[in-house]
Design a protein around this motif. Structure first.
Motif, PDB file in Angstrom:
ATOM      1  N   VAL A  20       0.857  -1.153   0.622  1.00 42.05           N
ATOM      2  CA  VAL A  20       0.015  -0.296   0.494  1.00 42.05           C
ATOM      3  C   VAL A  20       1.202   1.390   0.578  1.00 42.05           C
ATOM      4  N   ASP A  24      -3.021   5.476  -2.598  1.00 44.46           N
ATOM      5  CA  ASP A  24      -4.025   4.729  -3.376  1.00 44.46           C
ATOM      6  C   ASP A  24      -5.427   4.800  -2.060  1.00 44.46           C
ATOM      7  N   ARG A  77      -4.908   0.050  -6.184  1.00 45.05           N
ATOM      8  CA  ARG A  77      -3.293   1.022  -6.253  1.00 45.05           C
ATOM      9  C   ARG A  77      -3.285   2.570  -7.680  1.00 45.05           C
ATOM     10  N   THR A  78      -3.683   3.439  -6.597  1.00 48.32           N
ATOM     11  CA  THR A  78      -4.337   4.424  -7.658  1.00 48.32           C
ATOM     12  C   THR A  78      -3.059   5.261  -7.370  1.00 48.32           C
TER      13      THR A  78
END
Length: 361
Positions: A20, A24, A77-78
């Protein structure tokens, strides 16, 4: 870009299993950083997740960082990679000799080097990025692969709690290797030392700094982390696993290899304690590198607030005293230090004068 030209592959591209990261979304909340709880519940690593709306917290929340493969947590997962905003000139293949010099230094540490390699390999297996940063990179670039490396300082995307919990420590015991104690400082610097020699730190690791909170946080990219460091020639990041050199300031490479080296400040924060500590770092390297070009550091010091010393909180002076003793040898803690501080500027001289007074009280 021409349709016939493929974009350069991103060595830091994130996979569906990557940890992470900042930006995200976790169970619908946007991640804005990470923190560390020095006294977690039994079985917890101590790393904490910060989400949108928590900038005003006065301490780390109780929310733990989810495992990247936890099926009970929805992770989008941005977020970008730590190097997403570096140009091609700021992220390059490492120069000849850097890798071999690093490997020679680590091999010369014996069992300690085995530990360093084990930590980095395990973090890479977990898809964390790690970099050697600071004086070791500077010295290897300036002096070549045979340069003397004093310290191994690392940074990366893993939190200190995760390093504390690495299975590496249990594996070492099974293989009959020596035990190491792990510590995390208030500034989130994780270190490992042999139990029989607790002052002999084999390696130090501080996760990529973030800032912007009332307590230490991490999770920023290299261009954010670099603004919390001291001098540009100490702001070069070497990634062993990708054999890449990052230079987020855009000048660290040139300043480290210049003859004489160029002292320029990278620190970009405005807090009085941080500024005072950079002044002392400038004195340290002025003593160590008397021939270095000093003009850029002087111009930085000219922009410091005149009342900087008055802004330093009472609780900050013990840390500055510690830096003073670590950076300035006893023989120079007097007229010589005052003279060098005066060359840097009146604010630096005020700081040194205050420190000298404290030692005589």
């Amino acid at each position: 870009m021409s349709a016939n030209v493929s974009p350069r592959p991103d060595p830091y591209a994130r996979s569906p299993r990557s940890p992470v990261a900042l930006g995200d979304r976790v169970d619908g909340d946007t991640v804005i950083g990470f923190a560390f709880d020095p006294a977690p519940e039994a079985g917890e690593p101590g790393d904490r997740l910060l989400v949108c709306g928590e900038h005003s917290l006065v301490g780390p929340p109780s929310r733990t960082v989810p495992e990247s493969t936890d099926p009970a947590v929805a992770v989008e997962r941005t977020g970008p990679t730590p190097v997403h905003d570096l140009t091609g000139a700021e992220l390059r293949p490492s120069p000849a000799g850097l890798r071999s010099g690093y490997e020679r230094a680590v091999h010369g540490m014996g069992e300690g080097g085995v530990l360093v390699g084990g930590v980095l390999d395990e973090l890479a297996r977990r898809e964390h990025a790690t970099w050697l940063v600071g004086g070791a990179v500077r010295d290897l670039l300036a002096g070549g692969p045979e340069a003397v490396v004093r310290d191994l300082d690392f940074t990366g995307t893993a939190g200190p709690g995760e390093l504390n919990g690495l299975p590496l420590w249990r594996r070492r015991r099974r293989e009959g290797l020596g035990d190491y104690d792990c510590r995390v400082s208030p500034r989130l610097v994780w270190s490992a030392s042999p139990q029989e020699f607790p002052q002999r730190r084999v390696m130090e690791y501080r996760p990529l700094n973030l800032g912007g909170f009332a307590f230490p946080t991490y999770g920023g990219g290299l261009s954010v982390d670099v603004r919390t460091r001291d001098l540009t020639f100490n702001c070069l990041y070497y990634d062993l696993h990708h054999d890449l050199l990052a230079d987020p300031t855009g000048t660290g490479w040139v300043h480290a290899r210049a003859v004489p080296p160029i002292m320029a400040v990278a620190y970009g924060q405005g807090d009085p304690m941080g500024l005072a500590r950079v002044i002392l770092r400038c004195l340290k390297f002025r003593l160590r590198m008397p021939d270095a070009e000093f003009d850029q550091a002087v111009r930085w010091a000219d922009e410091l607030p005149d009342d900087l010393v008055a802004r330093i909180p009472d609780e900050g002076w013990p840390l500055l005293d510690t830096d003073w003793r670590a950076y300035v040898p006893p023989a120079h803690r007097g007229p010589r230090a005052a003279e060098l501080a005066g060359q840097l500027g009146p604010v630096a001289k005020d700081l040194v004068t205050a420190l000298l007074k404290r030692t005589t009280v």
